[in-house]
Design a protein around this motif. Structure first.
Motif, mmCIF file in Angstrom:
data_model
loop_
_atom_site.group_PDB
_atom_site.id
_atom_site.type_symbol
_atom_site.label_atom_id
_atom_site.label_comp_id
_atom_site.label_asym_id
_atom_site.label_seq_id
_atom_site.Cartn_x
_atom_site.Cartn_y
_atom_site.Cartn_z
ATOM 1 N N SER A 1 -0.776 9.618 -3.484
ATOM 2 C CA SER A 1 -2.004 9.750 -2.698
ATOM 3 C C SER A 1 -1.684 9.855 -1.208
ATOM 4 C CB SER A 1 -2.917 8.550 -2.957
ATOM 5 O OG SER A 1 -4.016 8.557 -2.072
ATOM 6 N N THR B 1 -7.367 16.342 1.947
ATOM 7 C CA THR B 1 -7.092 15.628 0.705
ATOM 8 C C THR B 1 -8.223 15.824 -0.310
ATOM 9 O OG1 THR B 1 -5.869 13.947 1.948
ATOM 10 C CG2 THR B 1 -6.543 13.380 -0.275
ATOM 11 N N LYS C 1 0.779 6.576 -6.884
ATOM 12 C CA LYS C 1 -0.416 7.370 -7.133
ATOM 13 C C LYS C 1 -0.343 8.767 -6.509
ATOM 14 C CE LYS C 1 -2.859 4.346 -9.450
ATOM 15 N NZ LYS C 1 -3.299 4.610 -10.843
ATOM 16 N N SER D 1 0.706 4.017 -2.851
ATOM 17 C CA SER D 1 0.420 5.425 -2.552
ATOM 18 C C SER D 1 1.499 6.332 -3.124
ATOM 19 C CB SER D 1 0.314 5.634 -1.033
ATOM 20 O OG SER D 1 1.577 5.496 -0.401
ATOM 21 N N TYR D 2 2.732 5.820 -3.196
ATOM 22 C CA TYR D 2 3.837 6.578 -3.814
ATOM 23 C C TYR D 2 3.609 6.716 -5.316
ATOM 24 C CZ TYR D 2 8.380 6.971 -6.157
ATOM 25 O OH TYR D 2 9.402 7.324 -7.000
ATOM 26 N N SER E 1 -2.348 3.316 4.749
ATOM 27 C CA SER E 1 -1.292 2.302 4.836
ATOM 28 C C SER E 1 -0.714 2.217 6.238
ATOM 29 C CB SER E 1 -0.164 2.634 3.847
ATOM 30 O OG SER E 1 -0.648 2.781 2.542
ATOM 31 N N LEU F 1 0.826 -1.210 0.000
ATOM 32 C CA LEU F 1 0.000 0.000 0.000
ATOM 33 C C LEU F 1 0.860 1.260 0.000
ATOM 34 C CD1 LEU F 1 -2.775 -1.058 2.558
ATOM 35 C CD2 LEU F 1 -3.052 -0.745 0.089
ATOM 36 N N LEU G 1 -4.130 7.514 0.804
ATOM 37 C CA LEU G 1 -3.719 6.106 0.789
ATOM 38 C C LEU G 1 -2.507 5.886 1.685
ATOM 39 C CD1 LEU G 1 -4.284 3.327 -0.322
ATOM 40 C CD2 LEU G 1 -2.861 3.869 -2.315
ATOM 41 N N ASN G 2 -1.636 6.894 1.756
ATOM 42 C CA ASN G 2 -0.487 6.820 2.651
ATOM 43 C C ASN G 2 -0.939 6.692 4.097
ATOM 44 O OD1 ASN G 2 2.035 7.247 3.970
ATOM 45 N ND2 ASN G 2 1.642 9.431 3.997
#
Length: 364
Positions: A78, A364, A76, A73-74, A85, A69, A81-82
């Motif tokens: 995001s 976000t 994307k 996230s890296y 994770s 994840l 998402l980070n």
């Protein structure tokens, strides 16, 4: 938005979390296994070993998913998402520990518990004096950095523009601005003052808190506790000073004394990676020092208080007036949820986590 350095740092975070939640509950304290008081015979039991191996593999899978994840996230870029994770890694590993702690309790009862062993509880009796030299060191190092930053902020405030760059990506590019205000300019300094107080308070607890002694070799266990306490105190000093240095770099940028650049971002990331690496090394050393003794009397064992630990994580004991107690595994202390102060702290932590998640996803 993200740099490969971000992946490295987050991987270190996942690895340290895996070590703290997987290795330490197994190897961290000689008297405990998966948060339960056990005998040496239990540790060598075939069913217990199978349970421990299953626990390891479940946590390995959780950590691999969390790392996947992080990488996603890296790719994307995001932030949401980070955050997911990191929270997934923390809470999934905690749930795993709680589940296998309950499994260990059941298996322990099946094996007869601590039957045939004399249960005792031994704490350090001597009054531990707080090392004032530690306090002086905090004041000289961290206190000086706070005053230095405060002086710069006061002297630069009037000459700063009304709009200030405050948010940057991992390449040093500006991604957010804020209006000049007291909070904007002095926010990092206020954080430094708060961190300064927290570090002194935690170091005080580390030095003053009485630790449990292994009744199977009390003298050597006591010596290990003293060395362990000194290492923990040194960890706090190292982490505190390095944190202040990192915040000083950030404050110099906010005050526009030094420009933000990819080099500066890389420098900060190197400091963060260095701090995590040293902390991990210190962590391993601390537990080796504390457990560096042989069992001389196998007829006694630490008093069985497993039922006071809910899922091996939350301490709840109405008969214990203490607010702070040593954690079942890992470094530091937790609170007694049966006390009013302890329960208030747990509620406060939950509220802070919810607010942090709401703010993160809203922005976000």
């Amino acid at each position: 938005m993200f740099d490969i350095s971000y992946v490295i740092i987050m991987t270190l975070v996942i690895f340290i979390e895996f070590y703290s939640m997987t290795i330490l509950p197994i190897k961290g304290k000689k008297q405990l296994l998966l948060g339960c008081v056990v005998t040496e015979e239990m540790k060598n039991n075939k069913d217990v070993k199978k349970l421990v191996n299953r626990y390891k593999w479940v946590n390995i899978i959780i950590s691999i998913i969390a790392e996947g994840l992080i990488i996603f996230s890296y790719l994307k870029s995001s932030i949401a998402l980070n955050v997911v994770s990191i929270f997934f890694a923390i809470f999934a590993l905690m749930i795993s520990f709680g589940f296998y702690n309950e499994k260990m309790k059941v298996l322990k009862r099946k094996l007869g518990g601590l039957k045939g062993k004399k249960q005792v509880i031994i704490y350090e009796l001597e009054e531990v004096k707080y090392n004032l030299r530690t306090l002086i060191f905090y004041i000289v190092t961290m206190g000086t950095l706070i005053l230095f930053n405060l002086y710069l902020a006061i002297s630069k405030y009037d000459s700063m523009p009304n709009i200030i760059a405050t948010n940057f990506d991992f390449s040093g590019n500006v991604i957010g601005y804020s209006e000049k205000s007291f909070f904007t300019v002095f926010s990092i300094i206020l954080s430094m003052i708060f961190i300064f107080g927290i570090f002194i308070f935690i170091d005080f607890l580390i030095q003053k808190q009485k630790l449990k002694i292994d009744p199977r070799n009390p003298e050597k266990s006591r010596e290990g506790n003293l060395k362990y306490r000194r290492i923990l105190s040194n960890i706090m000093i190292f982490t505190g000073v390095l944190t202040m240095i990192i915040l000083t770099v950030g404050n110099l940028q906010i005050l526009q004394i030094i420009p933000m650049s990819s080099f500066l971002v890389s420098f900060i990331l190197i400091l963060v990676v260095f701090m995590f690496t040293v902390l991990f090394i210190f962590m391993i050393k601390a537990y080796k020092v504390r457990n560096n003794y042989k069992i001389e009397n196998n007829n006694v064992v630490q008093k069985d208080d497993d039922d006071n630990w809910k899922f091996g994580i939350i301490y709840y004991n109405k008969d214990d007036p203490r607010v702070n107690v040593e954690k079942r595994f890992g470094m530091g202390y937790t609170v007694n949820a049966a006390t009013k102060t302890g329960m208030a702290m747990y509620i406060g932590i939950i509220v802070v986590l919810i607010v942090a998640l709401v703010i993160t996803f809203t922005q976000t």
